[in-house]
Design a protein around this motif. Structure first.
Motif, PDB file in Angstrom:
ATOM      1  N   GLU A 178      12.997   7.837  -7.642  1.00  0.00           N
ATOM      2  CA  GLU A 178      12.220   7.720  -6.416  1.00  0.00           C
ATOM      3  C   GLU A 178      12.345   6.327  -5.798  1.00  0.00           C
ATOM      4  O   GLU A 178      12.416   6.189  -4.585  1.00  0.00           O
ATOM      5  CB  GLU A 178      10.741   8.040  -6.702  1.00  0.00           C
ATOM      6  N   ARG A 196       9.568  -0.545   0.544  1.00  0.00           N
ATOM      7  CA  ARG A 196      10.322  -0.312   1.784  1.00  0.00           C
ATOM      8  C   ARG A 196       9.767  -1.196   2.895  1.00  0.00           C
ATOM      9  O   ARG A 196      10.508  -1.768   3.683  1.00  0.00           O
ATOM     10  CB  ARG A 196      10.242   1.150   2.223  1.00  0.00           C
ATOM     11  N   ALA A 197       8.424  -1.281   2.970  1.00  0.00           N
ATOM     12  CA  ALA A 197       7.798  -2.078   4.030  1.00  0.00           C
ATOM     13  C   ALA A 197       8.153  -3.555   3.872  1.00  0.00           C
ATOM     14  O   ALA A 197       8.394  -4.253   4.858  1.00  0.00           O
ATOM     15  CB  ALA A 197       6.284  -1.891   3.991  1.00  0.00           C
ATOM     16  N   SER A 219       4.536   6.507  -5.512  1.00  0.00           N
ATOM     17  CA  SER A 219       4.880   6.698  -4.095  1.00  0.00           C
ATOM     18  C   SER A 219       4.316   5.559  -3.252  1.00  0.00           C
ATOM     19  O   SER A 219       4.922   5.138  -2.274  1.00  0.00           O
ATOM     20  CB  SER A 219       4.398   8.055  -3.586  1.00  0.00           C
ATOM     21  N   GLU A 220       3.129   5.053  -3.680  1.00  0.00           N
ATOM     22  CA  GLU A 220       2.555   3.932  -2.932  1.00  0.00           C
ATOM     23  C   GLU A 220       3.453   2.689  -3.040  1.00  0.00           C
ATOM     24  O   GLU A 220       3.710   1.987  -2.061  1.00  0.00           O
ATOM     25  CB  GLU A 220       1.183   3.626  -3.522  1.00  0.00           C
ATOM     26  N   ARG A 271       0.852   8.682  -8.444  1.00  0.00           N
ATOM     27  CA  ARG A 271       0.299   8.296  -7.156  1.00  0.00           C
ATOM     28  C   ARG A 271       0.766   6.884  -6.785  1.00  0.00           C
ATOM     29  O   ARG A 271       1.202   6.634  -5.669  1.00  0.00           O
ATOM     30  CB  ARG A 271      -1.227   8.345  -7.232  1.00  0.00           C
ATOM     31  N   THR A 273      -2.296  -3.871  -0.126  1.00  0.00           N
ATOM     32  CA  THR A 273      -2.283  -3.204  -1.433  1.00  0.00           C
ATOM     33  C   THR A 273      -3.545  -2.375  -1.674  1.00  0.00           C
ATOM     34  O   THR A 273      -3.778  -1.915  -2.794  1.00  0.00           O
ATOM     35  CB  THR A 273      -2.126  -4.231  -2.564  1.00  0.00           C
ATOM     36  N   ASN A 274      -4.366  -2.209  -0.626  1.00  0.00           N
ATOM     37  CA  ASN A 274      -5.536  -1.330  -0.735  1.00  0.00           C
ATOM     38  C   ASN A 274      -6.551  -1.775  -1.773  1.00  0.00           C
ATOM     39  O   ASN A 274      -7.055  -0.958  -2.542  1.00  0.00           O
ATOM     40  CB  ASN A 274      -5.103   0.098  -1.091  1.00  0.00           C
ATOM     41  N   ASN A 287       6.604   2.708  -3.641  1.00  0.00           N
ATOM     42  CA  ASN A 287       7.826   2.977  -2.888  1.00  0.00           C
ATOM     43  C   ASN A 287       7.645   2.592  -1.424  1.00  0.00           C
ATOM     44  O   ASN A 287       8.456   1.862  -0.838  1.00  0.00           O
ATOM     45  CB  ASN A 287       8.175   4.462  -3.009  1.00  0.00           C
ATOM     46  N   ARG A 288       6.517   3.043  -0.838  1.00  0.00           N
ATOM     47  CA  ARG A 288       6.218   2.736   0.567  1.00  0.00           C
ATOM     48  C   ARG A 288       6.143   1.218   0.760  1.00  0.00           C
ATOM     49  O   ARG A 288       6.692   0.655   1.699  1.00  0.00           O
ATOM     50  CB  ARG A 288       4.880   3.392   0.915  1.00  0.00           C
ATOM     51  N   LEU A 289       5.485   0.548  -0.213  1.00  0.00           N
ATOM     52  CA  LEU A 289       5.300  -0.894  -0.117  1.00  0.00           C
ATOM     53  C   LEU A 289       6.622  -1.654  -0.184  1.00  0.00           C
ATOM     54  O   LEU A 289       6.872  -2.564   0.611  1.00  0.00           O
ATOM     55  CB  LEU A 289       4.417  -1.334  -1.283  1.00  0.00           C
TER      56      LEU A 289
END
Lengths: 354, 271
Positions: A207, A189-190, A182-183, A179, A129-130, A185-187
């Motif tokens: 999205e 999916r992962a 999209s982050e 921002r 999660t950065n 969304n990526r997470l």
């Protein structure tokens, strides 16, 4: 991630909710959510989307007769603490008396996971999660975006069968929201985990959602993929709630819509005195005056950057919103032509206006 | 008149009152404490003389017990009252906070009616066991009185704090698998810590220094305010009573300061 592809299939069966004071928050609804799917509950405030989420979470009991099933198992009477769901709240609800790392590890600690394993899992999620470097911060030392990430990491840490997100981006300012969207969304999916996401923001729904459930006044208005609800809204409410839409009421004669600015052929449509159709602003093409199917006068021009939004009067009974390329030179008062493909006009069921 | 001097002017009444009724008597008290036959050593008597020391320990224990029991009772009651709506709730809250209006003497009187020689408990126990239970005139009666006295104040503070609790925190903990007990332990009680410190301090300070209830119950209960009273009026021992008064104030302040700094991290985190 070891959680990839995991998650439970969810079914809610005839789940309605009437509160003690008699308010009907949710009409009995039935809904299937596939394993690993991201389903978005979308609607204006008070539409019942949060109530539905809370029923799935186990924070609310459905009215008698309603059932919640995870992987076919009846969970209706199982309290939230035994449902193994990860939940992210709009307020994030992070524990102020614990550090970031303790927050993330809390669910594991409750489950009796050993200290070493907990630390490893926290490190894994902090990286995912950065938020590396914030582990020992107190919650009041974090920014809104950081809190959102901690809340997500905490919810995912327990490897939940279902991830429930209640307006997780609403508390953030617009730029950060885009921002993080999209982050997120990526997470999602992962992780590949079954996710139910509540929002009133249609851009978020588009999205993030594999499917969107559009809700209105405690009932489901439409269920479909983002493309389906955008291109083929079932009714006027969905058409107007998702994206921008021109709703035009006009008579139809032999497959042609009769408008003040011209005759517009459409795909379907038997002869009727009063049809309701939807035309998306970006499907209308601006042409020279005299060309095109319709003719109208430019009322206003708003330059947005990547495109410009024209409001054109005289073409239809109500002014039409038109998304034109940013290169077109149009001035207020100009007469222009408009062309619209027949398949871009969508017939909506007529309904009494409210 | 400039803005600044106007503000100072407005503060003048407070300054006068503070000087006249707080600073001057305090200074006189401190001086008086050192004017006994032992001089400044009179201040140490509260610790060195066995009778005084025992009384001090007694008083601190009584105040501590009052604080702890009050916090337990009031937290449970306050949480329940804040979280539930039922008929008669308003009346119940009014009843629970009623003792706020009573002076210590009345509370003492009520304890005597309950547990005194003619008290309800004595009557009842006499019928059942053939023996009168009487404890109004002892430190147990005083404990009961202070409890009665402190609970309303603490309940109101706790109710206000519970109202401000984010229900989402509890739901989040539950979603992570926490049992109701774990939710209380890990989420609710830490969030209420500032309220515990604030209301506990009031309960403690009241129990350390209250006099009316003790005086009504008996003149021979071993608590500091009673000791000061007897030294002052019966023994006319001005220096000792002044030294004891200053000691009582200092020790109460010290314990409260310790409690505050001890829970400081929790308070800051929950704030």
């Amino acid at each position: 991630m070891s959680t990839a592809g995991h998650g439970a299939a969810v079914r809610i069966e005839a789940c309605g909710k009437t509160f003690a004071d008699g308010t009907r928050a949710l009409d009995p609804a039935t809904l299937d959510i596939a394993r690993g799917e991201t389903l978005v509950l979308l609607g204006p405030s008070g539409c019942g989307k949060t109530t539905m989420l809370r029923i799935i979470a186990g924070l609310e009991l459905p009215d008698v007769g309603g059932k919640v099933l995870f992987d076919g198992k009846d969970m209706t009477s199982v309290p939230i603490e035994r449902r193994n769901v990860g939940m992210v709240f709009q307020s994030y609800a992070l524990f102020p008396n614990m550090t970031v790392a303790d927050n993330i590890a809390y669910g594991l600690k409750i489950r009796g996971v050993a200290r070493g394993e907990r630390a490893a899992r926290v490190a894994e999620l902090v990286a995912l999660t950065n938020i590396t470097g914030l582990e020992n911060r107190r919650i009041d030392q974090l920014s809104g975006g950081q809190r959102q990430r901690v809340a997500l990491a905490r919810a995912v840490a327990i490897r939940p069968g279902i991830l429930l997100l209640d307006e997780p981006l609403t508390a953030l300012d617009a730029a950060l929201r885009d921002r993080l969207r999209s982050e997120l969304n990526r997470l999602l999916r992962a992780l590949g985990i079954t996710t139910i996401y509540v929002t009133h923001d249609q851009a978020e729904a588009m999205e993030l959602g594999d499917r969107i459930v559009v809700m209105r006044k405690g009932a489901i208005a439409q269920i479909g993929t983002p493309r389906e609800v955008y291109f083929a809204p079932k009714d006027r409410f969905v058409a107007e709630f998702i994206g921008a839409a021109n709703i035009v009421e006009a008579p139809v004669e032999n497959g042609v819509l009769i408008l003040p600015g011209g005759r517009l052929p459409i795909e379907c449509g038997a002869t009727t005195a009063n049809a309701t159709v939807m035309i998306r602003p970006e499907t209308i093409r601006v042409t020279e005056a005299g060309e095109g199917i319709l003719s109208g006068i430019v009322d206003s021009v708003s330059f947005i950057g990547d495109r410009q939004r024209l409001v054109v009067s005289d073409a239809s009974s109500k002014p039409l919103n038109v998304d034109a390329p940013n290169t077109i030179q149009a001035r207020i008062g100009d007469r222009i032509g408009l062309s619209i493909a027949p398949d871009a006009v969508r017939l909506l069921p007529s309904e009494p206006r409210d | 008149m400039s803005q600044k001097s106007f503000v100072w002017f407005c503060l003048l009444p407070l300054a006068v009152v503070t000087t006249a009724f707080f600073l001057l008597p305090m200074a006189r008290l401190v001086v008086a404490g050192a004017e006994g036959p032992h001089g400044l050593a009179g201040y140490l008597a509260i610790l060195t003389e066995a009778r005084y020391r025992a009384t001090l320990i007694n008083t601190v224990l009584l105040a501590a017990a009052t604080t702890v029991v009050t916090l337990i009772v009031a937290t449970i009651a306050g949480m329940f009252l804040q979280r539930h709506r039922f008929p008669g709730r308003a009346v119940l809250i009014a009843m629970l906070t009623f003792p706020l209006a009573f002076p210590g003497v009345v509370v003492g009187f009520m304890i005597i009616l309950l547990a005194g020689r003619q008290g309800l408990i004595g009557d009842l126990s006499n019928r059942i066991f053939g023996e009168k239970f009487v404890f109004a005139y002892s430190i147990y009666g005083l404990f009961l009185g202070y409890l009665y006295f402190s609970i309303p104040r603490v309940i109101l503070t706790i109710m206000a704090a519970v109202q401000k609790l984010d229900v989402g925190l509890e739901e989040a903990a539950r979603s992570l698998g926490a049992s109701p007990w774990a939710v209380q332990r890990d989420v609710v009680l830490p969030a209420l810590a500032p309220a515990f410190v604030a209301s506990g301090a009031i309960a403690f300070a009241t129990a350390m220094g209250a006099f009316g209830t003790a005086f009504t119950l008996a003149t021979n209960i071993d608590v500091l305010p009673m000791l000061i009273y007897t030294e002052f009026t019966l023994a006319a021992n001005f220096a000792t009573s002044a030294a004891l008064s200053v000691g009582l104030g200092l020790i109460t302040w010290l314990i409260l300061a310790l409690a505050r700094s001890f829970s400081g991290s929790a308070v800051a985190a929950a704030g």
